[in-house]
Scaffold this motif. Structure first.
Motif, PDB file in Angstrom:
ATOM      1  N   ALA A 178       0.827  -1.203   0.000  1.00  0.00           N
ATOM      2  CA  ALA A 178       0.000   0.000   0.000  1.00  0.00           C
ATOM      3  C   ALA A 178       0.865   1.259   0.000  1.00  0.00           C
ATOM      4  N   ALA A 222      -4.015  -5.113   0.662  1.00  0.00           N
ATOM      5  CA  ALA A 222      -3.011  -4.050   0.571  1.00  0.00           C
ATOM      6  C   ALA A 222      -2.418  -3.865   1.956  1.00  0.00           C
ATOM      7  N   ALA A 263      -7.763  -3.588   3.080  1.00  0.00           N
ATOM      8  CA  ALA A 263      -6.632  -2.972   3.775  1.00  0.00           C
ATOM      9  C   ALA A 263      -7.007  -2.694   5.228  1.00  0.00           C
TER      10      ALA A 263
END
Length: 338
Positions: free
Chosen positions: A14, A228, A207
């Motif tokens: 990320a 992510a 995420a």
């Protein structure tokens, strides 16, 4: 074949604005069969241009949408007053109110990013305009949008997002709410992923606090197409994480420090190491992006004396599971297929 289907690992690196994301990290991700993101949100246009030229392989770019809401002068003055005593204690005089760019350099960065032809351009703090979606798709670039709740997920899909980055409250860094004053959704990532994947037709990248192979496997089993991970790579060899923050992350568990979601980091909700200042000021007025440049002299002065009360270290849940080593090695430890 889509981008996500062509990766050799479902773990994406990320974007981490402010230094941790580097061209070396993004290139290493590509070499390992993953996808890394240049974090252009807070960088200057000059720095962003330089970093774009240093990346090789397939990569993504993340940008911060222009901020439409301007913090009220009274709120900014209130925060300056809050800092005054600490500033004077370090011989810094009184804090000064900085000049800020609420646009985040969006137009020029967007133009530079499109010209660089990354595989993906993702958006934080909002959504691309119809013209921007069209520009990306005409250039063969996927448009990813970060969402924190079901309503934004549906809005992004309708608008033309190719992939939804579903960010839970466990994520390190800033919550990608679409307005400055919005109170972020507190639905745990697993519940949010379940709710979104059943109702959208585009791929979902999850995420938030994913730092181990078991975490990755659990989120994928819920229906996410990939995860992510940012915090898991903060101590990577290729990361631009500062020496002070590396030390803080390595010693956080021994110091009894966990993470917290607070406006005390930047004036906008973000998750990071729960220092004294951010714990005491989690309800700070929404003054992003004024706080960081305003408080930076105090952070530097305090850090020089090894006082961590004002440290700025954004990191997600699972702080005790962050590994060191190369990007390639960390990816291999997280890949559920290995």
């Amino acid at each position: 074949m889509g981008i996500l289907d062509s990766l050799s690992t479902p773990v994406i690196i990320a974007p981490m604005a402010g230094g941790p994301s580097t061209p070396a990290m993004v290139t290493a991700a590509a070499e390992a069969g993953s996808l890394g993101f240049l974090a252009g949100g807070t960088s200057s246009v000059t720095q962003f241009r330089t970093e774009l030229a240093q990346v090789s392989g397939r990569f993504g770019v993340n940008l911060f949408r222009p901020q439409e809401q301007k913090p009220t002068p009274s709120d900014v003055d209130e925060v300056a007053g809050l800092l005054t005593q600490a500033f004077r204690g370090y011989g810094l005089g009184d804090p000064s109110v900085p000049t800020v760019d609420l646009s985040n350099g969006w137009e020029e960065k967007f133009r530079l990013a499109v010209a660089a032809r990354p595989a993906v351009i993702s958006c934080t703090f909002g959504i691309f305009t119809p013209d921007e979606f069209a520009t990306l798709h005409q250039a063969g670039i996927q448009a990813w949008v970060t969402v924190t709740n079901e309503a934004d997920a549906h809005a992004a899909e309708r608008a033309g997002a190719d992939v939804l980055v579903v960010q839970g409250p466990e994520a390190g860094g800033h919550r990608s709410t679409w307005s400055l004053t919005e109170e972020p959704d507190t639905t745990p990532l697993e519940e949010l992923v379940r709710a979104v994947v059943d109702k959208v037709r585009v791929p979902v990248v999850a995420a938030g606090g994913v730092t181990t192979r078991a975490d990755v496997r659990r989120i994928l089993d819920l229906g996410a197409d990939a995860v992510a991970c940012g915090s898991a790579f903060l101590l990577a060899d290729e990361a631009g994480t500062s020496a002070a923050n590396r030390e803080l992350l390595l010693s956080a568990t021994d110091r009894g420090l966990d993470t917290i979601c607070s406006r005390g980091f930047s004036g906008r909700y973000a998750r990071g190491v729960a220092t004294r200042f951010v714990k005491e000021n989690d309800s700070l007025p929404p003054v992003y992006p004024y706080l960081n440049p305003m408080i930076s002299p105090l952070r530097a002065a305090a850090g020089a004396t090894r006082n961590w009360d004002y440290a700025y270290c954004l990191v997600g849940a699972g702080i005790d599971n962050i590994n060191q080593g190369s990007v390639k090695r960390i990816l291999s430890t997280m890949n559920p297929s290995v």
